[in-house]
Design a protein around this motif. Structure first.
Motif, PDB file in Angstrom:
ATOM      1  N   THR A 281       0.906  -1.110   0.034  1.00 33.10           N
ATOM      2  CA  THR A 281      -0.027  -0.049   0.152  1.00 33.10           C
ATOM      3  C   THR A 281       0.758   1.263  -0.040  1.00 33.10           C
ATOM      4  OG1 THR A 281      -0.225  -0.071   2.382  1.00 33.10           O
ATOM      5  CG2 THR A 281      -1.867  -1.032   1.127  1.00 33.10           C
ATOM      6  N   TYR A 282       2.089   1.134   0.685  1.00 32.71           N
ATOM      7  CA  TYR A 282       3.222   2.310   0.714  1.00 32.71           C
ATOM      8  C   TYR A 282       3.554   2.667  -0.825  1.00 32.71           C
ATOM      9  CZ  TYR A 282       6.770   5.433   2.099  1.00 32.71           C
ATOM     10  OH  TYR A 282       7.617   6.392   2.315  1.00 32.71           O
ATOM     11  N   ALA A 283       3.774   1.287  -1.397  1.00 27.67           N
ATOM     12  CA  ALA A 283       4.500   1.567  -2.813  1.00 27.67           C
ATOM     13  C   ALA A 283       3.320   2.055  -3.588  1.00 27.67           C
ATOM     14  CB  ALA A 283       4.898   0.363  -3.406  1.00 27.67           C
ATOM     15  N   PHE A 284       2.221   1.834  -3.583  1.00 30.31           N
ATOM     16  CA  PHE A 284       1.024   2.287  -4.419  1.00 30.31           C
ATOM     17  C   PHE A 284       1.021   3.680  -3.912  1.00 30.31           C
ATOM     18  CE2 PHE A 284      -3.606   3.587  -4.251  1.00 30.31           C
ATOM     19  CZ  PHE A 284      -3.702   3.508  -5.506  1.00 30.31           C
ATOM     20  N   ARG A 285       0.855   4.246  -2.865  1.00 27.68           N
ATOM     21  CA  ARG A 285       0.828   5.511  -2.317  1.00 27.68           C
ATOM     22  C   ARG A 285       1.794   6.507  -2.926  1.00 27.68           C
ATOM     23  NH1 ARG A 285      -3.526   4.894   1.316  1.00 27.68           N
ATOM     24  NH2 ARG A 285      -2.789   3.251   2.594  1.00 27.68           N
ATOM     25  N   VAL A 286       3.228   5.985  -2.536  1.00 28.68           N
ATOM     26  CA  VAL A 286       4.137   7.044  -3.147  1.00 28.68           C
ATOM     27  C   VAL A 286       4.382   6.702  -4.753  1.00 28.68           C
ATOM     28  CG1 VAL A 286       5.639   6.932  -0.972  1.00 28.68           C
ATOM     29  CG2 VAL A 286       6.008   5.161  -2.820  1.00 28.68           C
ATOM     30  N   GLY A 287       3.992   5.745  -5.292  1.00 28.29           N
ATOM     31  CA  GLY A 287       4.180   5.605  -6.689  1.00 28.29           C
ATOM     32  C   GLY A 287       3.089   6.364  -7.547  1.00 28.29           C
ATOM     33  N   LEU A 288       1.670   5.863  -7.362  1.00 28.44           N
ATOM     34  CA  LEU A 288       0.993   6.232  -8.313  1.00 28.44           C
ATOM     35  C   LEU A 288       0.095   7.652  -7.653  1.00 28.44           C
ATOM     36  CD1 LEU A 288      -1.039   3.368 -10.079  1.00 28.44           C
ATOM     37  CD2 LEU A 288       1.198   4.362 -10.811  1.00 28.44           C
ATOM     38  N   SER A 289       0.217   7.644  -6.448  1.00 29.89           N
ATOM     39  CA  SER A 289      -0.323   9.027  -6.040  1.00 29.89           C
ATOM     40  C   SER A 289       0.196  10.145  -5.943  1.00 29.89           C
ATOM     41  CB  SER A 289      -0.989   8.641  -4.556  1.00 29.89           C
ATOM     42  OG  SER A 289      -1.994   7.535  -4.428  1.00 29.89           O
ATOM     43  N   ASP A 290       1.816   9.903  -5.539  1.00 26.45           N
ATOM     44  CA  ASP A 290       2.664  10.660  -5.441  1.00 26.45           C
ATOM     45  C   ASP A 290       3.405  11.199  -6.602  1.00 26.45           C
ATOM     46  OD1 ASP A 290       1.381  10.943  -2.903  1.00 26.45           O
ATOM     47  OD2 ASP A 290       3.173  10.313  -1.746  1.00 26.45           O
ATOM     48  N   GLY A 291       3.427   9.881  -7.554  1.00 23.29           N
ATOM     49  CA  GLY A 291       4.167  10.126  -8.828  1.00 23.29           C
ATOM     50  C   GLY A 291       5.493   9.926  -8.459  1.00 23.29           C
ATOM     51  N   ARG A 292       6.006   9.255  -7.681  1.00 22.03           N
ATOM     52  CA  ARG A 292       7.509   8.856  -7.278  1.00 22.03           C
ATOM     53  C   ARG A 292       7.743   7.553  -7.908  1.00 22.03           C
ATOM     54  NH1 ARG A 292      10.103   9.428  -2.141  1.00 22.03           N
ATOM     55  NH2 ARG A 292      11.746   9.749  -3.518  1.00 22.03           N
ATOM     56  N   PHE A 293       7.725   7.600  -9.480  1.00 25.10           N
ATOM     57  CA  PHE A 293       7.659   6.136 -10.143  1.00 25.10           C
ATOM     58  C   PHE A 293       9.124   5.227  -9.674  1.00 25.10           C
ATOM     59  CE2 PHE A 293       4.744   8.799 -12.217  1.00 25.10           C
ATOM     60  CZ  PHE A 293       3.729   7.687 -12.436  1.00 25.10           C
ATOM     61  N   SER A 294      10.010   5.946  -9.899  1.00 25.63           N
ATOM     62  CA  SER A 294      11.564   4.997  -9.616  1.00 25.63           C
ATOM     63  C   SER A 294      11.649   4.386  -8.106  1.00 25.63           C
ATOM     64  CB  SER A 294      12.804   5.809  -9.823  1.00 25.63           C
ATOM     65  OG  SER A 294      12.792   6.294 -11.252  1.00 25.63           O
ATOM     66  N   TYR A 295      11.109   5.150  -7.213  1.00 25.35           N
ATOM     67  CA  TYR A 295      11.217   4.950  -5.693  1.00 25.35           C
ATOM     68  C   TYR A 295      10.022   3.838  -5.541  1.00 25.35           C
ATOM     69  CZ  TYR A 295      11.166   5.456  -0.539  1.00 25.35           C
ATOM     70  OH  TYR A 295      11.159   5.368   0.574  1.00 25.35           O
ATOM     71  N   ALA A 296       8.930   3.905  -5.953  1.00 20.56           N
ATOM     72  CA  ALA A 296       7.883   2.742  -5.857  1.00 20.56           C
ATOM     73  C   ALA A 296       8.457   1.364  -6.421  1.00 20.56           C
ATOM     74  CB  ALA A 296       6.500   3.346  -6.397  1.00 20.56           C
ATOM     75  N   ALA A 297       9.100   1.735  -7.741  1.00 20.23           N
ATOM     76  CA  ALA A 297       9.366   0.638  -8.729  1.00 20.23           C
ATOM     77  C   ALA A 297      10.435  -0.213  -7.624  1.00 20.23           C
ATOM     78  CB  ALA A 297      10.051   0.928  -9.921  1.00 20.23           C
ATOM     79  N   ALA A 298      11.475   0.626  -6.913  1.00 16.24           N
ATOM     80  CA  ALA A 298      12.407  -0.123  -5.948  1.00 16.24           C
ATOM     81  C   ALA A 298      11.751  -0.858  -5.227  1.00 16.24           C
ATOM     82  CB  ALA A 298      13.380   1.155  -5.708  1.00 16.24           C
ATOM     83  N   ILE A 299      10.653  -0.291  -4.398  1.00 21.31           N
ATOM     84  CA  ILE A 299      10.030  -1.090  -3.400  1.00 21.31           C
ATOM     85  C   ILE A 299       9.426  -2.217  -3.878  1.00 21.31           C
ATOM     86  CG2 ILE A 299       8.244  -0.654  -1.562  1.00 21.31           C
ATOM     87  CD1 ILE A 299       8.639   2.109  -1.680  1.00 21.31           C
ATOM     88  N   ASP A 300       8.693  -1.932  -5.073  1.00 20.05           N
ATOM     89  CA  ASP A 300       8.048  -3.192  -5.617  1.00 20.05           C
ATOM     90  C   ASP A 300       8.929  -4.278  -5.873  1.00 20.05           C
ATOM     91  OD1 ASP A 300       5.317  -2.929  -5.929  1.00 20.05           O
ATOM     92  OD2 ASP A 300       5.580  -2.391  -8.078  1.00 20.05           O
ATOM     93  N   LEU A 301      10.210  -3.831  -6.144  1.00 17.10           N
ATOM     94  CA  LEU A 301      11.572  -4.804  -6.584  1.00 17.10           C
ATOM     95  C   LEU A 301      11.804  -5.504  -5.458  1.00 17.10           C
ATOM     96  CD1 LEU A 301      13.072  -6.152  -8.859  1.00 17.10           C
ATOM     97  CD2 LEU A 301      14.867  -4.334  -8.541  1.00 17.10           C
ATOM     98  N   ILE A 302      12.059  -5.162  -4.475  1.00 17.51           N
ATOM     99  CA  ILE A 302      12.467  -5.669  -3.188  1.00 17.51           C
ATOM    100  C   ILE A 302      11.778  -6.779  -2.770  1.00 17.51           C
ATOM    101  CG2 ILE A 302      12.813  -5.337  -0.829  1.00 17.51           C
ATOM    102  CD1 ILE A 302      14.102  -2.802  -1.259  1.00 17.51           C
ATOM    103  N   GLN A 303      10.138  -6.303  -3.177  1.00 19.97           N
ATOM    104  CA  GLN A 303       9.306  -7.420  -2.518  1.00 19.97           C
ATOM    105  C   GLN A 303       9.151  -8.480  -3.437  1.00 19.97           C
ATOM    106  OE1 GLN A 303       5.201  -5.921  -0.874  1.00 19.97           O
ATOM    107  NE2 GLN A 303       4.407  -7.117  -2.877  1.00 19.97           N
ATOM    108  N   SER A 304       9.180  -8.282  -4.828  1.00 19.39           N
ATOM    109  CA  SER A 304       9.072  -9.470  -5.787  1.00 19.39           C
ATOM    110  C   SER A 304      10.440 -10.388  -5.487  1.00 19.39           C
ATOM    111  CB  SER A 304       8.791  -9.006  -6.897  1.00 19.39           C
ATOM    112  OG  SER A 304       9.481  -7.943  -7.476  1.00 19.39           O
ATOM    113  N   VAL A 305      11.589  -9.760  -5.156  1.00 22.95           N
ATOM    114  CA  VAL A 305      12.775 -10.517  -4.839  1.00 22.95           C
ATOM    115  C   VAL A 305      12.440 -11.400  -3.860  1.00 22.95           C
ATOM    116  CG1 VAL A 305      15.104 -10.369  -4.547  1.00 22.95           C
ATOM    117  CG2 VAL A 305      14.393  -9.115  -6.408  1.00 22.95           C
ATOM    118  N   ILE A 306      11.989 -10.873  -2.718  1.00 24.65           N
ATOM    119  CA  ILE A 306      11.596 -11.865  -1.474  1.00 24.65           C
ATOM    120  C   ILE A 306      10.681 -12.977  -1.782  1.00 24.65           C
ATOM    121  CG2 ILE A 306      10.957 -11.804   0.881  1.00 24.65           C
ATOM    122  CD1 ILE A 306      12.109  -8.884   0.921  1.00 24.65           C
TER     123      ILE A 306
END
Lengths: 327, 293
Positions: A281-306
């Motif tokens: 939910t945090y990645a969603f908020r910072v990504g699509l709501s706040d428009g910080r695409f790279s930051y959210a993509a990094a958070i997403d990536l950490i999660q899918s690697v785990i």
């Protein structure tokens, strides 16, 4: 058909190639069919995979797809930023606790239900219970949250009205708006929604057990509980392991145990945020709501690697421990 | 000895029947409660005590719902996306699966690797958003349909089903001079009802329930789905600040809560209607998937 399934002609190099070409031409319509799917996957599954690069770049949405490749590298800056985010500890804890609680409670529930259903001799009753139990699977999380609201909210909730009418409590309990209740709420609604659905697979596993085993056990004097323990459960073992591996692999995303994201997003609010905000939910908020695409993509990536690491390690452990595994 | 065994069995059975009965009630009652709440006067529901039947029966909630163009529009968008999304999804998935179901297909190893890899790895939401944006799909009705037309999971289920179809069926058509397209539409699809019904149920329910894509990829009010509108209302009443703001004070006793349960009933009823017809197919369908999966 017969001609096509013949073993490949040994022939010489050139002959083999023209043979393949002939076969390909013969199958051209089929390749056209499959090609449609491949193009589709290329666009909607593989192009986003390249987008992972975004997490290591200073991506701006104005760059479009090309921007994924042309924007500047920033290395691990966004990963570093996430780890030092003041919410990092809370997010990781909530994500893990929620997933773990769901595995502990939501995973055994369908196994127990399947065992109980298997003991029912009354076929009409069995079928009826089963049909009812997987109905919630088809209802959206939005409705499930709406139902929780109708039952648990402090002002209109049936449960609070009933508790107060019976004198158990003077003040309505803030089930939906208190950090203390969120985990219980999330686990409970996940069990309610998905229990019956996964029972289908476990019942299928039970139906594969030979009836003669039960007969033999009965002659040997085994009671009902003993038969469950020594025949039904061992007979389900393979399926249980596979489903457990799947569950652990999708532990962060939800999977069997229900979508963590939808739950946390829909049941979450500003007051229960300390326990309800998870990585997604945090990645969603910072990504699509706040428009910080790279930051959210990094958070997403950490999660899918785990997640991928979890599915491979749980599969490995399952193979070592019980001999059955997913792959 | 025999008697005590029988007594034990009786206790055992009773416990199981009671537990199952309780489970059944906890599954059913929430739906029932939402239903009676939707037929009860909104302002009266707030007093509590409505457990078994509507105390203050009214159709007002449904009238307000149907008079609101926003809800009607959202309902229509949901119906349209469910019908078209399911049909197009079935078409593409079964065409691709038909091609892949031929065991002698050249490069089939390559094809399957591509599919399985896509099943386990994904780029995540943010890159996906960027791709949809570049394709110009954002803020259009097509974003509900096109990206969800092919699912790798259904593809594998359909492939294993098509493989079970006797080859003689296709051969005789081949001999009669039928092309692959004719064979596919005139022979394969008609005998594949079980798997098509299973996929249709899942795709349809998925489309009908989906609100995430409406939230992520669409800003236009015109394109909001029923599930999304419901999410908005529920979120609003769930948030601690708001609470019982009356949705439309002009209409007798309708509250945001009664409107919410009404929209929930509207969204559940279509699912319950198709459920009995498709149910017999999906149990075998999902088992097929779980065995091969």
């Amino acid at each position: 058909m017969e001609l096509e399934t013949q073993p490949k002609s040994p022939g010489t190099g050139g002959g083999r190639r023209s043979f393949l070409w002939k076969r390909f031409k013969k199958q051209k319509v089929l390749h056209l069919f499959v090609g449609l799917g491949m193009i589709y996957l290329l666009i909607f599954a593989y192009t986003p995979m390249f987008g992972i690069l975004m997490a290591f770049k200073d991506y701006s949405i104005s760059g479009g797809i090309k921007g994924i490749f042309t924007s500047d590298w920033v290395g691990l800056r966004y990963f570093d930023e996430f780890i030092h985010d003041y919410q990092f500890g809370k997010l990781v804890r909530n994500t893990l606790v929620l997933s773990l609680l769901k595995v502990i409670f939501a995973f055994p529930a369908p196994i127990l239900l399947a065992i109980m259903l298997n003991e029912v001799k009354h076929m009409a009753f069995k079928r009826f219970v089963q049909t009812i139990s997987y109905l919630p699977h088809f209802i959206s999380w939005v409705v499930v949250v709406g139902v929780s609201y109708a039952f648990l909210s402090a002002d209109v909730g049936v449960v609070n009205k009933a508790l107060m009418a019976m004198g158990f409590t003077d003040e309505p309990l803030a089930f939906l708006t208190s950090p203390n209740y969120f985990w219980g709420l999330a686990v409970g609604s996940a069990v309610w929604k998905e229990m019956g659905w996964w029972t289908i697979i476990f019942l299928a596993a039970i139906s594969g057990i030979s009836p003669s085993l039960y007969e033999a056990a009965e002659i040997d004097g085994a009671g009902r509980l003993a038969r469950i323990r020594y025949i039904t459960l061992p007979g389900m073992k393979g399926t249980i392991v596979v489903v457990l591996v799947l569950t652990i692999g999708s532990i962060l995303g939800g999977g069997l145990v229900g979508s963590n994201f939808e739950q946390a997003y829909l049941l979450g609010n500003s007051i229960n945020n300390p326990t309800s905000e998870i990585v997604q939910t945090y990645a969603f908020r910072v990504g699509l709501s706040d428009g910080r695409f790279s930051y959210a993509a990094a958070i997403d990536l950490i999660q899918s690697v785990i997640s991928v690491a979890l599915i491979f390690s749980s599969n490995y452990i399952a193979k070592r421990v019980s001999g059955s595994s997913l792959f | 000895m025999l008697k005590s065994q029988r007594q034990k069995d009786f206790v055992f059975d009773s416990v199981i029947y009671v537990v199952l009965f309780i489970i059944m009630l906890t599954m059913l009652y929430p739906f029932y409660y939402v239903l009676i709440a939707s037929f009860n006067k909104g302002s009266d529901s707030l007093l509590g005590g409505v457990y078994l039947w509507p105390r203050n029966f009214t159709l007002e909630n449904y009238r307000v719902f149907m008079d609101d163009p926003k809800w009607v529009k959202a309902f229509l968008v949901s119906v349209l996306r469910t019908v078209s999304g399911t049909l197009l999804g079935l078409l593409l998935t079964s065409i691709v699966a038909y091609g892949l179901s031929h065991r002698d297909l050249l490069f089939s190893k390559v094809y399957f690797t591509v599919i399985v890899f896509a099943m386990y790895f994904s780029g995540g939401l943010i890159p996906y958003y960027v791709v949809l944006r570049s394709l110009g799909l954002l803020n259009s009705f097509a974003v509900y349909i096109i990206p969800s037309m092919l699912s790798t999971f259904f593809l594998l289920i359909a492939i294993s089903f098509f493989r079970e179809i006797p080859a003689e069926l296709k051969e005789s058509a081949h001999i009669d001079g039928a092309g692959e397209l004719t064979i596919f539409f005139r022979i394969i699809l008609p005998v594949s009802t079980p798997v098509l019904a299973t996929m249709a149920l899942f795709m349809g329910v998925g489309q009908w329930n989906s609100w995430l894509d409406s939230a992520y990829f669409v800003q236009s009010e015109e394109l909001r789905t029923l599930a999304f509108r419901m999410m908005e209302v529920i979120n609003k009443s769930n948030s601690p600040m708001d609470s019982l703001a009356v949705a439309n004070s002009a209409s007798a006793g309708v509250t945001s809560f009664s409107l919410q349960v009404t929209s929930m009933v509207v969204s559940i009823v279509p699912i319950i209607c198709v459920y009995p017809f498709l149910q017999k197919y999906f149990v075998s369908g999902i088992m097929l998937g779980s065995v091969k999966g």
